[in-house]
Design a protein around this motif. Sequence first.
Motif: not given
Length: 508
Positions: A405-414
Motif C-alpha cells: 500500500s506504499n506505506g499506508s498505516m491506516k491500511a495496516v490498522k484496518v
Amino acid sequence: MEGFFGAINDALDAIDSFIWGPPLMVLILFGGALLTIRLRGLQFRQLPRALRYMAKNETGGEGEVTSFGALCTALSATIGTGNIVGVATAIVTGGPGAMFWMWLAALFGMATKFSEGLLAVKYRSIDKKTGHVLGGPFYYIERGMGRKWRWLAKVFAFFGMCVGLFGIGTFTQVNSISTAITDFFDPNKSATVSILGMDYSIATVIGSLVLAVLVGLVVIGGLKRIAKVSERVIPAMVVLYVGFSLILVFTNLDKIPGAFVVIFESAFGLQAFGGGMLGAILIAMQMGIARGIFSNEAGLGSAPIAAAAAQTKEPVRQGLVSMTGTFLDTIIVCSMTGLALVMTGAYQIPGLEGAAVTTAAFQAGLPFIPGEVVSFVLMACLVLFGFTTILGWDYYGERCLEYFSNGSMKAVKVYRWLYIAAVFIGPYMTVAAVWTIADIFNGLMALPNMIALVALSGVVAKETRDYFERLRAAGDEEHMAPHRPENWDVPPLDPLNAPDDELAGARG
C-alpha cells in the motif's frame, strides 16, 4: 450447487498439488544447494558461531528489536502445529524415511535462511526519525535486483498479506488450537451451544473468545510487543516440548539405533513402504521435503521480514542468527516428534492421523506418566505453538501490506482489526477450501523470493567473504572494521544478466 462447489474444491486441490509439487520443491532445493556451494558449506562450518550470536545480542546496531527478538518473532511463525501435526502426517503418509528427507531439506534450508536474513538487513529501509524498519523479500527484490523488478516485489507482498489474513496465520492455526482444546476438555461435545444453527462445544466458544482477546492485546501493540511476548513464550514452549521429548528418548535409549536404521532404510526404499522401492523413495521424498519446507519456511520469504527489524549493523551476523531458526525448528523440534513416532511405531496404528498419532506415540513411550498428563502437555504445546504462529504471521502480513500500500498505516490498522476478527471466527470456519487456498498462497510466496535469492547469490557470497575477512583481520567482532554503508545513488546492476565478477561488486 454441491457439484459446483465440488468442482471448485477439485480445481483448488489440483492447483495446490501442482504448486507444492516437484516444481516448487526442486526450485527451493536447487536454491539451497546453489547457496550452499557458493557459501562453501557455511551452515556447517559456522553453526557454532551462529549459536553463540543467537545467545548474545549485538550492541550499537539500528533496528526496532534485538537480534534475539527478531529471531523469536520469526520462530513464533515458524514453530507451529506443523512441528507436531505436520511431522506425523509426513511419516504416516510417506513412512519413516520422510524424516531423512526433512533433515536434508533443513540442511540446505539453513543456507537459504542465512541468505534471506543477510539480504533483509542489507537492503532494509529505516526511518531515521521514528526508527521504523521495513524490509524483507520485497525490498531486496526492488533494491537488489533493480526497480524494474518492483512488480515481482509487489507480487510477493500481495501473497504474503493473503497468507497472513486468510490462511496460515489465522484460520488454520485457530482451527488446530480450538480442536486441541475441545478434544481435551470436551471430547464428546456434551456441553454445546447453538450459533447460527450449528452446535459448538462450550470449550470451542470460550477458547475462541480468550484467544481473540489475547491476540488483540498483543498485535495492537505492534512489533515490539509481539517480539517481547515471543522472547518469553518461544523459549518456554521449545524447552517444554523438547524436554518432554527427551524424557521419552532417554527412557527408550535402546530403541534409538533401530529407529535410525528404519529411517534410513525407508528413505531409500529398502522397506518398500507404500509399495515398490522407487515408489517408496518418491513418496518419502515428497512428504519429507514438503513438510520440512512447510515447517521451517526456508525459502518462503517470511522470516526475513522479521530479520530486517533486528538491531544490527552487520547483515552477515543477522544471517547467521536467522540460520539457527531452521536448525532449531527442524533438526531439533521436528526430530523429537519424528523419533518419538518411529521408536514407538505409533505411525503404524490404523485410523490415527495428525496430533492423535503424536499423542499415541508419547503415551506409548512414557507409560509411567498418566495418559491424561501426556495429552494435556501436548495440548498445551499445540496451543502455544499455534498462538505464537498467529502473532508472527500478523507481523508478516502487516509488513507486506505496508509495502503493497506504499506505506499506508491506516491500511495496516484496518488489517490488524480484520486479523483479530479472523482469529475470532476461525473456529467456526468449516469450508475446506480455506485450508487449500492458504497452502496455495503460502507456496506462491516462495516463487518470487527464490528467484531473488538465486539472482542475488553473488551478493550474498561477496558480503559473506567481506565479513569474515574483516573478522579475521580484527581478531574479534568488537574491533572489526564497520560494514560499508549502501550507496543508493549508484544504479543497481541486473543480477540476472550480470557476470559473477560484476555481481560480486554490486551494491558495495
